[in-house]
Design an enzyme around this catalytic site. Structure first.
Site: not given
Length: 321
Positions: A41, A223
């Protein structure tokens, strides 16, 4: 001296520091670990930390943010090269938070804000790393920080695209903000979780197809999940009925299967998360797990979503064998 006092990611030398760290990891674990992600991320820690001022080091400065974007990209490229050199047969990628970015309403300034936010959140890292250039709205602004040969150092061959996906993002114009844009509220009619995230599983299909068309790499969904502020404690029969999470996961997996049929090369899918844990933004007050954790006792109790998921993947494996 601690790295933050040397400028952190805003210091171009940080790419070299990261390469040193990658060497250490490769030498310690390369005989056992073959699958590697350079970062998780990128957009979250760079945007929150250097533009929005929400996370460490709580900076709100466009120039610093641009440096951090570029230096983190350089670090990624250096990490890929280290792993290629030191871990024979390594499978290497990076994990991106990838969410369709939409205007909070049809006003022209919000449409433009959403396009810019899309580049800051979704595109400025994988475009540079996989396509070898920055997206158009960022490219000119970041030019002063790009030295000859940098894009070749960033754009190193990777084996897969990691995607963390939860919900679409809605953006709006914010004239006083560093980039003139920021997060907006979803339009009326779009349901939200009790932590405020929009519920729109069809955005998952959209994200998978966009990444497929743009980057042409195998995708691992690293995720995908549903968070809540509810303690989700077991009832008198010991059952934890997390119906909203179960419905969300079921809908997202349906959208992923639809994307597979439409040509997305999805190689893996991971629910976030197996266990309730300490969320970096929500601490122990936000639960994503399909298994409940009593934080005081550490007792684990599968929620109904875990039972459904176990049955579902067991059936899928049975059909594949």
């Amino acid at each position: 001296m601690p790295l933050p006092y040397l400028g952190g990611w805003a210091n171009r030398d940080s790419a070299g520091w990261y390469a040193d760290y990658a060497v250490l990891c490769a030498r310690r674990f390369g005989d056992r670990v073959t699958r590697w992600a350079t970062f998780n991320e990128f957009s979250v820690f760079t945007l929150f930390g250097y533009a929005l001022g929400w996370g460490a080091p709580s900076v709100s400065d466009r120039g610093e943010h641009l440096k951090v974007i570029h230096h983190t990209n350089l670090a990624h490229g250096a990490g890929v090269d280290v792993l290629r050199d030191l871990v024979p047969g390594a499978s290497i990628g990076a994990v991106h938070s990838f969410q369709p970015c939409r205007p909070a309403d049809p006003a022209p300034e919000n449409v433009e804000a959403a396009a810019l936010f899309d580049e800051l959140w979704n595109l400025c890292f994988p475009d540079a790393q996989i396509l070898g250039h920055y997206p158009p709205r960022i490219a000119r602004a970041i030019e002063p920080h790009v030295q000859p040969g940098d894009m070749a150092r960033i754009c190193r061959p990777v084996d897969w695209f990691g995607m963390n996906h939860y919900a679409p993002l809605f953006a709006q114009a914010e004239p006083g903000a560093v980039w003139g844009c920021g997060f907006g509220a979803p339009p009326e009619g779009i349901p939200r979780t009790d932590i405020g995230w929009p519920l729109q599983p069809s955005a998952f299909h959209e994200a998978l197809m966009q990444a497929t068309a743009r980057y042409r790499l195998p995708i691992y969904v690293t995720e995908n999940g549903y968070g809540t502020k509810s303690p989700e404690a077991p009832d008198a029969q010991g059952i934890i009925m997390d119906r909203e999470r179960l419905d969300y996961l079921q809908a997202c997996i349906h959208e992923m299967v639809r994307a597979l049929k439409d040509g997305a090369d999805v190689r893996g899918y991971f629910v976030w998360s197996l266990l309730d844990n300490f969320e970096w933004g929500g601490g122990y007050g936000t639960r994503f797990g399909i298994v409940h954790v009593g934080f005081e006792t550490q007792k684990r109790t599968p929620k109904e979503s875990a039972k459904w998921y176990s049955t579902m993947i067991g059936g899928a494996l049975g059909r594949a064998s």
